[in-house]
Design a protein around this motif. Sequence first.
Motif, mmCIF file in Angstrom:
data_model
loop_
_atom_site.group_PDB
_atom_site.id
_atom_site.type_symbol
_atom_site.label_atom_id
_atom_site.label_comp_id
_atom_site.label_asym_id
_atom_site.label_seq_id
_atom_site.Cartn_x
_atom_site.Cartn_y
_atom_site.Cartn_z
ATOM 1 N N GLN A 38 -42.766 19.927 -49.065
ATOM 2 C CA GLN A 38 -43.875 18.979 -48.934
ATOM 3 C C GLN A 38 -43.884 17.984 -50.092
ATOM 4 O O GLN A 38 -44.064 16.793 -49.900
ATOM 5 N N ARG A 39 -43.654 18.472 -51.320
ATOM 6 C CA ARG A 39 -43.627 17.592 -52.490
ATOM 7 C C ARG A 39 -42.488 16.577 -52.376
ATOM 8 O O ARG A 39 -42.660 15.388 -52.652
ATOM 9 N N ASP A 40 -41.310 17.044 -51.931
ATOM 10 C CA ASP A 40 -40.168 16.143 -51.773
ATOM 11 C C ASP A 40 -40.436 15.081 -50.715
ATOM 12 O O ASP A 40 -40.105 13.909 -50.895
ATOM 13 N N LEU A 41 -41.045 15.504 -49.616
ATOM 14 C CA LEU A 41 -41.363 14.552 -48.554
ATOM 15 C C LEU A 41 -42.410 13.542 -49.012
ATOM 16 O O LEU A 41 -42.278 12.341 -48.758
ATOM 17 N N LEU A 42 -43.419 14.010 -49.718
ATOM 18 C CA LEU A 42 -44.452 13.105 -50.226
ATOM 19 C C LEU A 42 -43.844 12.083 -51.180
ATOM 20 O O LEU A 42 -44.178 10.895 -51.138
ATOM 21 N N ARG A 43 -42.930 12.523 -52.021
ATOM 22 C CA ARG A 43 -42.265 11.604 -52.955
ATOM 23 C C ARG A 43 -41.485 10.529 -52.180
ATOM 24 O O ARG A 43 -41.525 9.350 -52.514
ATOM 25 N N ARG A 44 -40.794 10.951 -51.110
ATOM 26 C CA ARG A 44 -40.048 9.985 -50.291
ATOM 27 C C ARG A 44 -40.984 8.989 -49.618
ATOM 28 O O ARG A 44 -40.700 7.792 -49.561
#
Length: 125
Positions: A10-16
């Motif tokens: 989720q954190r990686d997707l939010l960053r993207r």
Amino acid sequence: MPKKDPMTAQRDLLRRVQCEGLEIAYDALVAVCKDPKAPAPAKATAGAALFRAGGAFDKDAQRGNAKPPEEMTAEEISARLAELRAQQAEFLAGAQDAELIEPEEDKDDDTGSPDDEDDPKDPFG
């Protein structure tokens, strides 16, 4: 490829989304507004989204501070400072979550400790 835990994914997707997605969305909205063949409702929707993202529909942002500090009472200044501190804490928490800044405990504290004098990269130590 190893599976990520849900929080990491989720954190990686939010960053993207925050880094890539916003730019892509902005470019798409501007392209719709500039396209002479785009239907008027699409242009209006895209324009409204751009204005909203830019804060043009936010009455508080347009108004800014209603009073300059020199015209505020002590209570009004205290309240405004509390608002600004809360905004700062929110911003810093978001930046740390997105790993844009180092957590406070990891930063060099510049206290002039003896360890700082031994740093060959420090031209002043």
